[in-house]
Design an enzyme around this catalytic site. Structure first.
Site, PDB file in Angstrom:
ATOM      1  N   ASN A   1       0.819  -1.213   0.000  1.00 34.72           N
ATOM      2  CA  ASN A   1       0.000   0.000   0.000  1.00 34.72           C
ATOM      3  C   ASN A   1       0.854   1.265   0.000  1.00 34.72           C
ATOM      4  O   ASN A   1       1.818   1.372   0.768  1.00 34.72           O
ATOM      5  CB  ASN A   1      -0.909   0.026   1.233  1.00 34.72           C
ATOM      6  CG  ASN A   1      -2.023  -1.004   1.147  1.00 34.72           C
ATOM      7  OD1 ASN A   1      -2.374  -1.440   0.062  1.00 34.72           O
ATOM      8  ND2 ASN A   1      -2.556  -1.382   2.286  1.00 34.72           N
ATOM      9  N   HIS A   2       0.519   2.211  -0.856  1.00 37.16           N
ATOM     10  CA  HIS A   2       1.126   3.530  -0.842  1.00 37.16           C
ATOM     11  C   HIS A   2       0.283   4.457   0.022  1.00 37.16           C
ATOM     12  O   HIS A   2      -0.928   4.276   0.143  1.00 37.16           O
ATOM     13  CB  HIS A   2       1.205   4.105  -2.258  1.00 37.16           C
ATOM     14  CG  HIS A   2       2.148   3.371  -3.142  1.00 37.16           C
ATOM     15  ND1 HIS A   2       2.742   3.943  -4.234  1.00 37.16           N
ATOM     16  CD2 HIS A   2       2.611   2.089  -3.117  1.00 37.16           C
ATOM     17  CE1 HIS A   2       3.531   3.074  -4.857  1.00 37.16           C
ATOM     18  NE2 HIS A   2       3.447   1.923  -4.188  1.00 37.16           N
TER      19      HIS A   2
END
Length: 250
Positions: free
Chosen positions: A101-102
């Protein structure tokens, strides 16, 4: 009764290896002698981020690395993949962990935090102040069948007895005994009605001693939930149900 959040001993309590039974040994990674069916638990790294119950297997015939390398991606954080007992995982199934996840709270989703040095240093204090942004462990219940090429996204809980269709992208929780498919995965149908689901979740056949499982295979494979619950009551096999793998409806 084992809580699958903990790795536990070499063999789960209640799943004894009975020398009088001609059944697969859960400590043997390849009970069929090849990579078509590989028990997950004995091939995992000790104290790693993947935990699996006895008799859960995956098809490794197309893999070039072990389960954790080939099937579990972006396991950079503290989150774990927790798999129950008697699960069936087909070829090409991928578990995407929270490290993928960013941070996209602001205008950019570029992973500046991934780079050591000034970029990471300038972000750490603000991210700590923001608080946790991850979804937690990914949890796969007991007796779950995950079809070929499915992708399980971070923090998802898949309930006991669920079936995940081939190629599905599972981005939200799946309730026990649901069949889901598609991208994103949607419920196709329930395997049983609510009363039968409750019977199966009460009986928890996957927690029975392996001798009891072996003795009642005709009922488990071809029978009805009310019969499974009757057996569990008659043979005093019921126990407290841990709230670790029961997902909400998706």
């Amino acid at each position: 009764m084992t809580d699958h959040r903990d790795p536990g001993p070499d063999v789960d309590p209640g799943l004894d290896v009975d020398p009088d039974l001609d059944i697969p040994d859960p400590r043997d990674p390849r009970p069929l002698g090849d990579d078509r069916l590989v028990f997950i638990r004995p091939v995992l790294e000790p104290d790693g981020k993947v935990v699996a119950g006895n008799f859960s297997y995956y098809d490794a015939s197309e893999d070039t690395a072990g389960f954790e390398e080939a099937r579990v991606r972006y396991a950079f954080g503290t989150e774990r993949l927790v798999i129950g007992r008697y699960c069936s995982i087909a070829a090409g199934v991928t578990f995407v962990m929270a490290g993928a996840n960013h941070v996209f709270d602001g205008p950019t989703g570029y992973p500046f935090l991934s780079f050591e040095g000034d970029w990471r240093d300038s972000l750490l204090d603000d991210l700590i102040a923001r608080g946790p942004g991850r979804k937690g462990d990914t949890r796969i219940g007991n007796d779950v069948w995950i079809g070929r090429g499915a992708t399980i996204m971070p923090g998802v809980t898949i309930g006991d007895g669920a079936i995940i269709g081939a190629g599905a992208l599972v981005a939200s929780d799946v309730a026990p005994y649901r069949i889901v498919g598609g991208n994103p995965a949607r419920v196709i149908r329930a395997r049983y009605g609510p009363e039968d689901v409750e019977r199966l979740l009460t009986a928890r056949w996957w927690d029975w001693p392996v001798a009891a499982v072996s003795r009642h295979l005709p009922e488990l494979v071809l029978g009805r939930p009310e019969r499974i619950l009757s057996i569990a009551r008659a043979e005093q096999l019921l126990g407290p149900a841990p709230a670790t793998t029961q997902g909400s409806a998706s």
